[in-house]
Design a protein around this motif. Sequence first.
Motif, PDB file in Angstrom:
ATOM      1  N   PHE A 202      69.643  65.823  42.980  1.00 42.47           N
ATOM      2  CA  PHE A 202      70.575  64.884  43.257  1.00 42.47           C
ATOM      3  C   PHE A 202      70.948  64.265  42.241  1.00 42.47           C
ATOM      4  CE2 PHE A 202      71.215  60.434  45.065  1.00 42.47           C
ATOM      5  CZ  PHE A 202      72.412  60.824  45.686  1.00 42.47           C
ATOM      6  N   PHE A 203      70.336  64.269  40.820  1.00 44.30           N
ATOM      7  CA  PHE A 203      70.918  63.689  39.589  1.00 44.30           C
ATOM      8  C   PHE A 203      72.109  64.627  39.233  1.00 44.30           C
ATOM      9  CE2 PHE A 203      71.043  63.348  35.172  1.00 44.30           C
ATOM     10  CZ  PHE A 203      70.608  61.845  34.816  1.00 44.30           C
ATOM     11  N   GLU A 204      71.741  65.958  39.294  1.00 44.92           N
ATOM     12  CA  GLU A 204      72.770  66.783  38.995  1.00 44.92           C
ATOM     13  C   GLU A 204      74.181  66.718  39.859  1.00 44.92           C
ATOM     14  OE1 GLU A 204      73.136  68.810  36.231  1.00 44.92           O
ATOM     15  OE2 GLU A 204      71.243  67.657  35.745  1.00 44.92           O
ATOM     16  N   TYR A 205      73.934  66.537  41.199  1.00 50.31           N
ATOM     17  CA  TYR A 205      74.934  66.215  41.849  1.00 50.31           C
ATOM     18  C   TYR A 205      75.762  65.074  41.457  1.00 50.31           C
ATOM     19  CZ  TYR A 205      77.768  65.436  46.288  1.00 50.31           C
ATOM     20  OH  TYR A 205      78.846  65.019  46.988  1.00 50.31           O
ATOM     21  N   ASN A 207      76.029  63.858  38.548  1.00 47.31           N
ATOM     22  CA  ASN A 207      76.544  64.026  37.342  1.00 47.31           C
ATOM     23  C   ASN A 207      77.933  64.943  37.649  1.00 47.31           C
ATOM     24  OD1 ASN A 207      76.617  63.636  34.597  1.00 47.31           O
ATOM     25  ND2 ASN A 207      75.241  65.305  34.167  1.00 47.31           N
ATOM     26  N   GLU A 208      77.803  65.858  38.422  1.00 41.62           N
ATOM     27  CA  GLU A 208      78.925  66.679  38.813  1.00 41.62           C
ATOM     28  C   GLU A 208      80.191  66.324  39.730  1.00 41.62           C
ATOM     29  OE1 GLU A 208      77.068  70.278  40.431  1.00 41.62           O
ATOM     30  OE2 GLU A 208      75.923  70.721  38.330  1.00 41.62           O
ATOM     31  N   ASN A 209      79.906  65.196  40.381  1.00 47.15           N
ATOM     32  CA  ASN A 209      80.681  64.723  41.288  1.00 47.15           C
ATOM     33  C   ASN A 209      80.868  63.337  41.398  1.00 47.15           C
ATOM     34  OD1 ASN A 209      80.901  67.068  43.695  1.00 47.15           O
ATOM     35  ND2 ASN A 209      78.889  67.061  42.765  1.00 47.15           N
ATOM     36  N   MET A 210      80.593  62.701  40.023  1.00 42.08           N
ATOM     37  CA  MET A 210      80.896  61.027  39.880  1.00 42.08           C
ATOM     38  C   MET A 210      82.434  60.932  39.939  1.00 42.08           C
ATOM     39  SD  MET A 210      79.556  58.470  39.605  1.00 42.08           S
ATOM     40  CE  MET A 210      77.874  58.791  39.272  1.00 42.08           C
ATOM     41  N   ARG A 295      66.438  61.147  28.311  1.00 41.56           N
ATOM     42  CA  ARG A 295      66.891  59.910  28.056  1.00 41.56           C
ATOM     43  C   ARG A 295      68.307  59.597  27.822  1.00 41.56           C
ATOM     44  NH1 ARG A 295      65.630  57.975  22.170  1.00 41.56           N
ATOM     45  NH2 ARG A 295      67.442  59.538  22.168  1.00 41.56           N
ATOM     46  N   ASN A 296      68.848  60.383  27.220  1.00 45.98           N
ATOM     47  CA  ASN A 296      70.366  60.427  26.802  1.00 45.98           C
ATOM     48  C   ASN A 296      71.031  60.831  28.420  1.00 45.98           C
ATOM     49  OD1 ASN A 296      69.787  59.808  24.440  1.00 45.98           O
ATOM     50  ND2 ASN A 296      70.005  61.717  23.410  1.00 45.98           N
ATOM     51  N   ALA A 297      70.443  61.760  28.950  1.00 40.96           N
ATOM     52  CA  ALA A 297      71.218  62.166  30.339  1.00 40.96           C
ATOM     53  C   ALA A 297      71.297  60.922  31.303  1.00 40.96           C
ATOM     54  CB  ALA A 297      70.526  63.173  31.033  1.00 40.96           C
ATOM     55  N   ILE A 343      63.243  63.673  34.881  1.00 42.89           N
ATOM     56  CA  ILE A 343      64.348  63.196  35.570  1.00 42.89           C
ATOM     57  C   ILE A 343      63.791  63.825  36.980  1.00 42.89           C
ATOM     58  CG2 ILE A 343      66.730  63.635  36.401  1.00 42.89           C
ATOM     59  CD1 ILE A 343      67.297  63.721  33.368  1.00 42.89           C
ATOM     60  N   GLY A 344      63.778  63.104  38.060  1.00 38.76           N
ATOM     61  CA  GLY A 344      63.277  63.284  39.344  1.00 38.76           C
ATOM     62  C   GLY A 344      62.031  63.076  39.792  1.00 38.76           C
ATOM     63  N   ASP A 345      61.241  62.225  38.991  1.00 41.01           N
ATOM     64  CA  ASP A 345      59.867  61.828  39.319  1.00 41.01           C
ATOM     65  C   ASP A 345      59.305  60.699  38.399  1.00 41.01           C
ATOM     66  OD1 ASP A 345      57.303  62.231  40.095  1.00 41.01           O
ATOM     67  OD2 ASP A 345      56.683  64.003  38.864  1.00 41.01           O
ATOM     68  N   VAL A 346      58.263  60.140  38.631  1.00 38.38           N
ATOM     69  CA  VAL A 346      57.661  58.835  38.121  1.00 38.38           C
ATOM     70  C   VAL A 346      56.134  59.262  37.938  1.00 38.38           C
ATOM     71  CG1 VAL A 346      59.234  57.225  39.383  1.00 38.38           C
ATOM     72  CG2 VAL A 346      57.058  58.147  40.245  1.00 38.38           C
TER      73      VAL A 346
END
Length: 370
Positions: A202-205, A207-210, A295-297, A343-346
């Motif tokens: 979802f993070f990538e989605y 990023n790609e569809n903002m 972090r930067n992403a 990214i995607g976990d805690v």
Amino acid sequence: MSTFQVELKKVVDDSYEIEIGFQLQNKLIEDIKNGLVGKVKKFAVVTDSTVKELYADGILKGLVDAGYQADLFVFPAGEKSKTRKTKEDVEDAMLAKGYRRDCCIIAVGGGVVTDLAGFVAGTFGRGVPFINYATTLLAAADASVGGKTAVDTPLATNLIGLFNQPEKVYIDIAAWRTLPERQVVSGLAETIKHACLARADFFEYLNENMDSILALDKDACEHIAKVNCEVKYEVVMKDELESGLREVLNLGHTVGRAIETVSDYKLLHGEAVAIGLVAEVMLAYKLGHVTADERNAVIALLQKAKLPTEIPEYIDREALVKKLYTDKKVRDGKLRFVIQKGIGDVVEFEEGVFATPIEESVAREIIMGM
């Protein structure tokens, strides 16, 4: 001397449906006619001064035309209205109109409305049913799902409330087009938070569809609304009353809620959470749970969503550090943070424990560096 044991074992089904779509007002009325809340004939439509003309007036008319008794209860729009006094005003107005236990509350609006109206419903007449009709991206991503209702106090946000599940939630994506861009952007903070804590894909989605999301593209909006609900459901289903896992939904909120209050609500909730997400990803990097690239992403995605990533100059940093201690996760006077893992976990620090104590000096270092 004698004792008497009171047996009160309960099995409660608090399941409810979330309907995602466009222009759902007529569907709401049809569902009520088809028995959504049983034989209830009296409806208190709770909304704010912004949403009243946009959606609440139409829902009220639909209820009246369908033969129901219904009244509007309107309070000034904005986080500053989410108080015990506003709750009292709504309750007194309902009582004056003859509402008692035989009614249902319909919350029409964003997170402030759904939080406050859900709290009213949980205590009015010792509890009446309620329905959420969410009109903002922020409410769709956060406040309308999960059953947490609350009001703010001068000390901090959301300190007084209860868990109260609605009969149904309607997420009307068409309403997002009525929002100023700043409100749409604010709602994206909780969406990005969900990606950070649970869904790398979802993070990538995002990023790609903002660009499509910011343009309120129909398919993109439906997708993010659905995934937001899925993430919250997966967490809330396992921990409805926030005894452990549900704390992960507070990612970004330890600093975020504090900065929201210290700003005197000049920052919208999502804007404050975005800054909180930056603080906590920086903390995660310091503790070795995310890489510099990760972090930067996260920071770059927040910036792509047009969210703030720095603490405004007008914020008193020392006041902000002190305000951290009003967070609900504080235990025995110790600050506790949910920490992102990649990214995607805690991070799960031990079985069922998702927040860890952090020394004030460490939190201060992060905040002073922003």
